[in-house]
Design a protein around this motif. Structure first.
Motif: not given
Length: 224
Positions: A127-142
């Protein structure tokens, strides 16, 4: 410049070994081998397609808050983008292109989320590196990537290469499995039907954000 043109330009510099990359040709050959084998495996053909029903999911955002696809779809159509992680420059360029397209998505009443297997701290970095304004979600184990047909296990020789490059995916992802998602992009209608699907076993190839607009316009006309 289109997203793919930017990716192609980066790939050309990277594979030419230009500074700051200076990547040995043997590394490039190994990456090409892995991509060719994934293409030949037919994995992309087993991923979900337009007309299929999207699996429901609930995943945590970078602050540990659960985000449910049913809640997002209650607000409008949903664009879902699966990516490999903040360590992947191709993924970061794609995220930036998606961010630029957010106004066009929102004009059609659509939301956007990106999903990767990385830990929350790395999602915050995305989010910080790409200056994002939308949610990033963590998909544990894919697991959600698997439900969409995108998860694949990395071959041993590619794991060895990543380890040699100090690209420690188990640490990035908090998961020892050495799996990744094929990059994939989906438009999901409010009834859960996939209206657009694009997945590619070649991680250097990504669809343009604009490619999803026709599906989003159809979804908007249905809900109007």
């Amino acid at each position: 410049m289109t997203l793919q043109a930017k990716l192609d330009a980066f790939k050309a510099d990277f594979e030419a070994g230009k500074p700051p990359y200076n990547v040995p040709h043997s590394v490039i050959e190994t990456m090409h081998r892995a991509t060719a084998e994934l293409i030949a495996s037919g994995a992309a053909g087993r991923a979900l397609k337009a007309g299929d029903t999207a699996p429901a999911f609930t995943l945590d955002d970078p602050d540990g808050r659960p985000v449910a696809s049913t809640d997002l779809l209650a607000r409008g159509p949903l664009v879902v983008s699966f990516y490999r992680g903040v360590w992947c420059p191709y993924c970061n360029m794609e995220l930036q292109a998606l961010q630029a397209a957010v106004p066009a998505f929102e004009a059609l009443g659509a939301g956007l989320v990106a999903i990767s297997p990385q830990t929350a701290v790395n999602s915050r970095k995305s989010v910080r590196q790409n200056d994002l304004g939308f949610p990033i979600l963590s998909d544990t184990h894919n697991d959600v990537a698997a439900a969409f047909g995108l998860r694949f296990a990395m071959p041993d020789y590619l794991i060895e290469l990543y380890q040699g490059l100090k690209n420690d995916l188990p640490a990035f992802n908090g998961d020892p499995s050495w799996t990744l998602p094929m990059p994939g992009r989906f438009v999901i209608g409010q009834d859960g039907t996939i209206l657009y699907a694009e997945e590619n076993p070649d991680y250097t190839r990504r669809p343009e954000p604009e490619d999803m607009l026709p599906a989003l316009r159809r979804a908007a006309s249905v809900t109007a």
